[in-house]
Design an enzyme around this catalytic site. Structure first.
Site, PDB file in Angstrom:
ATOM      1  N   GLU A 172     -21.909 -46.441  15.954  1.00 43.02           N
ATOM      2  CA  GLU A 172     -23.104 -46.120  15.177  1.00 43.02           C
ATOM      3  C   GLU A 172     -22.724 -45.532  13.820  1.00 43.02           C
ATOM      4  OE1 GLU A 172     -25.470 -43.434  17.644  1.00 43.02           O
ATOM      5  OE2 GLU A 172     -24.980 -44.583  19.436  1.00 43.02           O
ATOM      6  N   GLU A 199     -33.775 -41.765  15.145  1.00 44.89           N
ATOM      7  CA  GLU A 199     -33.809 -41.030  16.402  1.00 44.89           C
ATOM      8  C   GLU A 199     -34.012 -39.550  16.091  1.00 44.89           C
ATOM      9  OE1 GLU A 199     -30.869 -41.509  19.890  1.00 44.89           O
ATOM     10  OE2 GLU A 199     -29.999 -39.892  18.723  1.00 44.89           O
TER      11      GLU A 199
END
Ligand SMILES: *[C@@H]1O[C@H](CO)[C@@H](O)[C@H](O)[C@H]1NC(C)=O
Ligand SMILES: *[C@@H]1O[C@H](CO)[C@@H](O)[C@H](O)[C@H]1NC(C)=O
Ligand SMILES: *[C@@H]1O[C@H](CO)[C@@H](O)[C@H](O)[C@H]1NC(C)=O
Ligand SMILES: *[C@@H]1O[C@H](CO)[C@@H](O)[C@H](O)[C@H]1NC(C)=O
Ligand SMILES: *[C@@H]1O[C@H](CO)[C@@H](O)[C@H](O)[C@H]1NC(C)=O
Ligand SMILES: *[C@@H]1O[C@H](CO)[C@@H](O)[C@H](O)[C@H]1NC(C)=O
Length: 427
Positions: free
Chosen positions: A228, A339
């Site tokens: 990520e 997120e």
């Protein structure tokens, strides 16, 4: 007399106990002190040069061959790859927003100096950074994920699933986490990119964070592997609420492996110019100028290394294949979006920690956070817009997701985010 003596003995006993227990406490404090010292020594490698940044960070220029990655047992004999062995072929016939051209990578610390050839800039970890962590073991980690990506769920779709080309992808229910994403599944992916709009959303408290990022994942929901990258506001990790660059890996859904940036061993950095975990600038403003950074993660077909590229030309470094067991050949799921982590997710009052710009996705360009030029790479090694995409928002009244198509023949731009708590939508 007898009673007096009894009292004295009890008093003496109590005092002895007090002395003993304070010794125990002191001893415990001393061990954790030495554990912290050991951890700091392990994390912060000797610097060839040290740069003090205006933002308060200290950047150490560390010999590229002495970086933390090489402490990883699987990388003992690792030969460093200085550049990716491939050029990324981009299909430029696709629409691009030419009015946004700020795809360089400026970081605040660069104003105070630069690292010499043969070294890499590493953000120094301080004692107070370790003391903010929930534990020394958890320092630099995302909190473990609940089983999320189960993939290929047969049976009926549910509240937390999205169907892509007849495959159900199950996302939940997540605990302490809220996401608003664009996702694709169906192929084997060896790369993904996206130009991520840069903002500085509010984060309510130290144990919360908010990200804008790309995920490349493989494996089941209770034990997925992931690489990520993106930007993040994370006061527990970094000690402030600035927007910072991050990279992250895990091979067990964040349970016990992997970490952000170089806060554990694993990521091999090659860039002399960019420090992971350092603040980025400039930031976008509502109705004002918009800034973005292009994030890309690609599997090098020759070495098997997952390269991280930020901006069009800068390779930052890579995750070697030895770190993974499933991500060694390809990723199976790619996600773009945000997120929020908070214990006040799906609760009232909800957290006021924002995602993206803090505005809902439907407010579009200049207000909501976007990711444009969304691309995947398959074995053809061409970058293309994914054939199947879906949007998913786990709390759409708090943080929304919208893949907006301006007009016929134009490519979608993904918008995401929201304010968090905002009655009556998000109580
Ligand atoms: C590194 O090389 C040594 C000597 O060739 C070998 O014994 C060892 O197993 C290797 N370690 C790894 C992690 O590959
Ligand atoms: C570029 O994309 C277009 C349409 O998406 C496609 O027709 C074309 O074949 C692609 N070019 C290459 C070189 O892949
Ligand atoms: C491209 O940028 C312009 C202004 O900078 C904006 O009006 C337009 O909506 C943008 N297009 C997309 C697809 O984001
Ligand atoms: C997905 O479902 C199909 C049909 O139900 C099954 O044949 C296949 O093995 C499943 N794949 C995985 C990865 O579970
Ligand atoms: C999409 O679904 C169809 C029908 O189930 C299947 O034939 C096709 O192979 C799938 N495509 C991909 C890329 O998985
Ligand atoms: C959620 O956050 C709370 C408060 O920090 C914590 O006690 C709990 O263990 C977390 N739950 C999960 C599943 O991570």
């Amino acid at each position: 007399m007898e009673m007096e003596r009894g009292k004295t003995i009890r008093l003496l006993l109590a005092m002895a106990l007090l002395v003993l227990s304070s010794r125990v406490i002191k001893a415990e404090a001393e061990t954790s002190h030495s554990e912290i010292d050991r951890k700091l020594k392990q994390l912060n490698k000797p610097a060839v040069k040290t740069i003090k940044s205006e933002d308060g960070d200290t950047i150490d220029c560390v010999d590229i061959y002495k970086q933390p990655a090489f402490d990883h047992p699987a990388l003992k004999n690792h030969t460093i790859q200085m550049r990716p062995s491939f050029e990324i072929a981009s299909n430029s016939s696709n629409a691009k927003n030419e009015s946004v051209s700020h795809s360089i990578l400026p970081q605040t610390w660069q104003r105070s100096g630069s690292c010499p050839e043969g070294t890499i800039p590493i953000r120094r970890i301080l004692r107070k950074d370790l003391l903010r962590a929930t534990s020394l073991e958890n320092f630099g980690r995302k909190p473990p994920a609940q089983p999320s990506y189960a993939g290929n769920i047969t049976g009926s779709p549910n509240l937390h699933s999205k169907s892509i080309n007849n495959t159900e992808i199950n996302f939940g229910p997540q605990v302490n986490r809220s996401t608003a994403i664009l996702l694709t599944e169906a192929y084997s992916y060896v790369g993904a990119t996206g130009d991520i709009n840069i903002w500085n959303p509010n984060v309510e408290s130290q144990d919360e964070y908010t990200t804008a990022q790309i995920w490349l994942k493989a494996g089941p929901g209770d034990n997925f592997e992931s690489v990520e990258a993106g930007w993040m506001v994370n006061p527990r990790l970094y000690g402030d609420k600035r927007t910072r660059l991050f990279a992250l890996w895990t091979r067990d859904s964040y349970k016990s492996t992997g970490c952000f940036d170089l806060t554990c061993t694993g990521f091999v950095q090659t860039s002399t110019a960019v420090a992971l975990g350092a603040p980025i600038e400039p930031l976008s403003s509502e109705g004002g100028q918009q800034f973005q950074l292009s994030f890309g993660i690609f599997l090098d077909p020759n070495s098997g290394n997952w390269w991280l590229k930020i901006s069009k030309t800068v390779p930052i470094g890579y995750w070697p294949p030895n770190l993974f067991s499933l991500l060694t050949h390809s990723a199976k799921l790619v996600e773009w979006g945000g997120e929020v982590y908070s214990s006040k997710i799906k609760k009232a009052p909800h957290t006021t920690t924002a995602m993206g710009s803090g505005e809902f996705a439907r407010n579009l360009y200049g207000n909501a956070c976007y990711i444009q030029n969304v691309r995947i790479m398959d074995y053809s090694l061409m970058l293309k817009y994914p054939e199947w995409v879906q949007t998913y928002a786990s709390e759409e009244y708090c943080y929304s997701a919208y893949n907006y198509i301006k007009g016929y023949g134009t490519e979608p731009v993904f918008y995401f985010g929201g304010p968090g708590r905002k009655p009556p939508y998000c109580p």
